[in-house]
Write an enzyme that holds these catalytic residues in place. Structure first.
Site, PDB file in Angstrom:
ATOM      1  N   ARG A  47     -10.719  11.458  -0.149  1.00 11.67           N
ATOM      2  CA  ARG A  47     -11.638  12.737  -0.087  1.00 11.67           C
ATOM      3  C   ARG A  47     -12.257  12.894   1.194  1.00 11.67           C
ATOM      4  NH1 ARG A  47     -13.649  13.917  -6.276  1.00 11.67           N
ATOM      5  NH2 ARG A  47     -11.735  12.958  -7.006  1.00 11.67           N
ATOM      6  N   TYR A  53      10.859 -10.901  -4.512  1.00 10.70           N
ATOM      7  CA  TYR A  53      10.584 -11.078  -3.208  1.00 10.70           C
ATOM      8  C   TYR A  53      10.315 -12.330  -2.423  1.00 10.70           C
ATOM      9  CZ  TYR A  53       8.561  -9.617   1.128  1.00 10.70           C
ATOM     10  OH  TYR A  53       8.344  -9.153   2.650  1.00 10.70           O
ATOM     11  N   GLU A  95      -1.537   0.143   6.325  1.00 10.40           N
ATOM     12  CA  GLU A  95      -1.617   1.220   7.414  1.00 10.40           C
ATOM     13  C   GLU A  95      -2.655   2.068   6.969  1.00 10.40           C
ATOM     14  OE1 GLU A  95       0.783   4.376  10.465  1.00 10.40           O
ATOM     15  OE2 GLU A  95       1.794   3.224   8.763  1.00 10.40           O
ATOM     16  N   ASP A 153       6.121  -5.452  -4.412  1.00  9.04           N
ATOM     17  CA  ASP A 153       7.500  -5.957  -5.147  1.00  9.04           C
ATOM     18  C   ASP A 153       7.088  -7.138  -6.077  1.00  9.04           C
ATOM     19  OD1 ASP A 153       9.316  -4.072  -3.996  1.00  9.04           O
ATOM     20  OD2 ASP A 153       9.179  -5.594  -2.067  1.00  9.04           O
TER      21      ASP A 153
END
Length: 175
Positions: free
Chosen positions: A104, A157, A125, A115
């Site tokens: 917001r 993974y 990021e 995974d």
């Protein structure tokens, strides 16, 4: 099936999901809130072309440092890490979202999946808002929603980011 707070507490208590350090306050109704760690890497605006298909010194494209707090500059991009180190069992996967309050404020993260079988701190990021925003280490920042897969993952993974600590820059070359 998305795991509830009851399910998450049982997975954590049994050691099937590992969260270190763990604090009860991060358990929410249908997920876990992970806190901002102590390292950031700001993506640098340089003109040199990066060829992700060859091995190269990726570090010159980032300004990385330890933080207690920092200012997210308008429209800049950063890699952040979580305070928590996690381990996801092979019968689960997780969706990573930005907590609503930060969204917001205009901050954003790209869609991110954890995974089944992943273990490590999360590198995420972050895209800056239209105005500067101060963030502090230890702030509940990300919300992770765990979901059961229809059957345990046959090949959990085990990629190049397994057991990462701190912000991990991209591994090049890409494959």
């Amino acid at each position: 099936m998305i795991l509830s707070d009851f399910d998450l507490k049982n997975y954590i208590k049994s050691g099937r999901i590992v969260i270190e350090p763990f604090d009860e306050s991060i358990v929410r109704e249908n997920g876990l809130d992970l806190r901002l760690g102590d390292e950031i890497c700001e993506l640098m605006g340089i003109e040199e072309v990066l060829d992700p298909y060859t091995a190269s010194d990726i570090s010159k494209y980032y300004n990385c440092h330890k933080i207690d707090e920092f200012i997210v500059k308008p429209y800049n991009k950063y890699l952040l890490t979580t305070l928590e180190y996690i381990r996801v069992p092979p019968e689960l996967m997780a969706f990573v979202e930005l907590r609503s309050t930060f969204a917001r404020l205009g901050l954003a993260i790209p869609p991110t999946i954890i995974d089944g079988g992943f273990e490590g701190q999360i590198t995420i990021e972050l895209h800056g808002s239209a105005f500067p925003i101060k963030l502090r280490k230890g702030t509940r920042f990300l919300h992770i929603v765990f979901s059961k897969v229809t059957s345990p993952i046959e090949r959990p993974y085990s990629g190049k980011y397994q057991r990462q600590r701190g912000v991990k820059l991209p591994h090049l070359p890409i494959d």
